[in-house]
Write an enzyme that holds these catalytic residues in place. Structure first.
Site, mmCIF file in Angstrom:
data_model
loop_
_atom_site.group_PDB
_atom_site.id
_atom_site.type_symbol
_atom_site.label_atom_id
_atom_site.label_comp_id
_atom_site.label_asym_id
_atom_site.label_seq_id
_atom_site.Cartn_x
_atom_site.Cartn_y
_atom_site.Cartn_z
ATOM 1 N N HIS A 180 0.836 -1.207 0.000
ATOM 2 C CA HIS A 180 0.000 0.000 0.000
ATOM 3 C C HIS A 180 0.865 1.250 0.000
ATOM 4 O O HIS A 180 1.909 1.283 0.642
ATOM 5 C CB HIS A 180 -0.880 0.035 1.257
ATOM 6 C CG HIS A 180 -1.822 -1.116 1.357
ATOM 7 N ND1 HIS A 180 -1.408 -2.376 1.697
ATOM 8 C CD2 HIS A 180 -3.148 -1.201 1.141
ATOM 9 C CE1 HIS A 180 -2.456 -3.190 1.684
ATOM 10 N NE2 HIS A 180 -3.516 -2.506 1.348
ATOM 11 N N LYS A 194 -1.633 -7.900 -4.444
ATOM 12 C CA LYS A 194 -2.524 -6.753 -4.228
ATOM 13 C C LYS A 194 -1.701 -5.467 -4.130
ATOM 14 O O LYS A 194 -0.756 -5.390 -3.333
ATOM 15 C CB LYS A 194 -3.333 -6.921 -2.930
ATOM 16 C CG LYS A 194 -4.177 -5.686 -2.613
ATOM 17 C CD LYS A 194 -4.817 -5.733 -1.230
ATOM 18 C CE LYS A 194 -5.511 -4.405 -0.929
ATOM 19 N NZ LYS A 194 -5.936 -4.279 0.463
ATOM 20 N N ASP A 239 -28.135 22.840 -20.375
ATOM 21 C CA ASP A 239 -28.717 23.595 -19.259
ATOM 22 C C ASP A 239 -29.895 24.459 -19.725
ATOM 23 O O ASP A 239 -30.869 24.639 -18.997
ATOM 24 C CB ASP A 239 -27.660 24.505 -18.610
ATOM 25 C CG ASP A 239 -26.710 23.724 -17.705
ATOM 26 O OD1 ASP A 239 -27.105 22.642 -17.232
ATOM 27 O OD2 ASP A 239 -25.579 24.186 -17.482
ATOM 28 N N LYS A 299 -16.544 23.741 -17.070
ATOM 29 C CA LYS A 299 -17.476 24.014 -18.174
ATOM 30 C C LYS A 299 -16.868 24.905 -19.258
ATOM 31 O O LYS A 299 -17.280 24.842 -20.414
ATOM 32 C CB LYS A 299 -18.748 24.669 -17.637
ATOM 33 C CG LYS A 299 -19.675 23.696 -16.929
ATOM 34 C CD LYS A 299 -20.948 24.402 -16.505
ATOM 35 C CE LYS A 299 -21.949 23.398 -15.976
ATOM 36 N NZ LYS A 299 -23.261 23.990 -15.740
#
Ligand code: NAP
Length: 493
Positions: free
Chosen positions: A128, A153, A340, A304
């Site tokens: 990890h 893992k 929108d 956006k």
């Protein structure tokens, strides 16, 4: 890819033994396997052994046992010697019941010369990194794969969404069963797409608040919202890009719509910081580093505008509004749209004809632009009220409207549309952008806020006898139009 079993696994993270046992019972119903996080248990070593012996007699679930030291994300201070002691003295009855045992990489190396107490076919060799997804992941993975452990893992922290590419590379290059995931919100897609891309297991928490690592969805979300069991490498991928994105309602709406339409697809939250790198590494078919069937994206704050320079085509409305909220991937091209306007205006059109109506738009930000565009198209008489009059003036000049300061609003209009966050949950719930007495002669008040469904402004409007419209219809309306752009059909068609 391996012919192998794949599992949704719930980690049990209770410290009190009674609650741990209850959680095991609940988790067995919801998961294929449960991970007993023995390091969470508030017991000494002998107590843990006794508890695990009793639990393994009672439980019928497939069991994975983990005893993680704190420096590797666990809940206990444990040296390598402590962990050796744990595994070397674990009762045989417990060992016999395990499907898998998680040994950290250093523990695996400590047993490499001899025979561990759990046979190698049951050992998951884990590593990890809670700080980052390091550049040398492939070489570490190669070393872990060379150990006698049956499964490898790797779990790393994704600091940016493009870190997921490395995790998928690990999964796809694996020659033995593998679990690979990126922790944190930007890594969510590795958890959702893992099984479809060949990983052996993905983790889901029992409930929100019971996660064993950051960014872990619940097992219920993996199974029912993202339908991870039904996905394949060919499944269509959609998502919403933004930051923050964790509380977006779009995954709920679009995954529901995909399921209702019987489409083989999934819709994911994509937490994106660096839009340029995201488009290059994960989106644009000519440059992306992941072979996936990405078909379209919703775009929200703050991307956006910044997405626009990456698009090969932008439709007229999106160009005039200056914002794209939808991307469609057509062949090798990226096409941008703005839904929108249609989402905001359709519920309004159902209630009122705005031609020549006197309309007050409150706010001069992104949604006010979309509203002004829709109102201008319909020939309304618009005044924009904003706390920063210069912003109102700039917007008004583009859409042949008038501008005024928010303080000067006194009513005398047919329609009020709130395009500010004032009154929104988590922002200023309970407040209203305009005084209640100014609503006396207003016919309709439209608040774009959808949480809460009835804002203070709408409450005042109802009391003043006005008709009201909340933001929920816009939310589903703009999403439905996105869905139509991607699939040819809107929601419920
Ligand atoms: P935006 O681009 O940030 O614009 C917000 C506007 O509100 C700006 O004009 C801002 O003024 C003004 N404002 C913010 N706080 C204010 C305050 N305390 N007092 C006075 N004015 C304030 O945001 P947006 O995208 O237009 O969204 C506005 C709201 O509409 C959102 O919060 C959301 O609730 C709602 N919305 C709903 C939907 C839906 O689907 N229903 C879709 C989009 C938006 P400054 O420029 O001076 O900061």
């Amino acid at each position: 890819m391996h012919e192998q079993q794949s599992y949704i696994c719930i980690p049990i993270t209770e410290s009190e033994p009674g609650r741990f046992l209850t959680a095991c019972g609940e988790a067995s119903e919801a998961a294929d396997m449960i991970e007993l996080r023995a390091d969470y248990l508030d017991l000494d070593m002998a107590g843990i052994f006794k508890f695990l012996e009793e639990l393994s007699l009672k439980s019928t679930a497939l069991l994975l046992l983990t005893f993680r030291p704190s420096e590797q994300g666990g809940m206990r201070q444990l040296s390598l010697g402590d962990r050796r002691q744990f595994w070397d003295h674990l009762p045989q009855a417990v060992i016999d019941r395990l499907t898998y045992a998680d040994f950290e990489f250093d523990l695996v190396e400590s047993y490499a010369e001899g025979q561990p107490p759990v046979s190698w076919e049951k050992v998951i060799c884990s590593w990890h990194d809670f700080e980052e997804t390091p550049g040398d992941l492939q070489s570490r993975f190669a070393r872990m794969s060379a150990t006698p452990a049956a499964v490898v893992k790797i779990a790393t922290k994704a600091n940016r969404i493009t870190d997921c590419v490395e995790i998928f590379r690990i999964i796809e290059s694996a020659r033995k069963p593998v679990i690979a995931l990126a922790m944190g919100m930007p890594g969510l897609m590795t958890r959702v797409l893992a099984l479809s891309r060949g990983a052996m297991l993905t983790f889901g928490s029992l409930r929100h608040g019971a996660e064993s690592a950051p960014g872990q969805p619940t097992a219920g979300e993996l199974r029912n919202l993202y339908r991870v069991r039904e996905l394949s490498p060919e499944s269509e991928i959609y998502g919403v890009i933004g930051k923050p994105i964790g509380h977006s309602r779009s995954p709920l709406m679009h995954n529901g719509a995909l399921r209702a339409a019987g489409r083989d697809g999934v819709y994911l939250p994509f937490e994106v910081d660096d839009i340029d790198r995201f488009v290059e590494d994960l989106v644009r078919p000519a440059t992306r580093k992941l072979d996936w069937n990405l078909r379209g994206m919703s775009v929200t704050i703050p991307h956006k505008l910044s997405i626009m320079k990456h698009l090969d085509f932008i439709d007229e409305a999106a160009r005039r509004i200056g914002a794209v909220n939808t991307v469609v991937i057509r062949g090798v091209e990226l096409h941008g749209y703005n839904t929108d306007v249609i989402g905001a205006m359709r519920p309004l059109d159902d209630l009122i004809d705005v031609k020549d109506a006197m309309v007050a738009v409150i706010g001069a930000g992104g949604s006010a632009r979309a509203i002004c565009y829709g109102l201008a198209e319909r020939g309304a008489n618009v005044t924009i009220f904003a706390r920063d009059v210069r912003k109102a003036e700039t917007l008004a000049a583009e859409f042949k409207a008038r501008a005024a300061s928010l303080d000067s609003f006194s009513g005398s209009v047919d329609l009020v549309i709130n395009c500010t966050p004032i009154g929104m949950h988590g922002h200023s719930q309970g407040q209203s952008p305009i005084p209640a007495q100014s609503l006396k002669n207003v016919k309709l008040v439209y608040d774009l806020i959808y949480n809460p469904e009835e804002t203070s402004l709408l409450k005042d409007a109802r009391t003043a006898g006005c008709r009201t419209l909340g933001g929920l219809a816009m939310l589903t309306g703009q999403a439905s139009e996105q869905f139509r752009l991607w699939t040819g059909k809107g929601f419920k068609e």
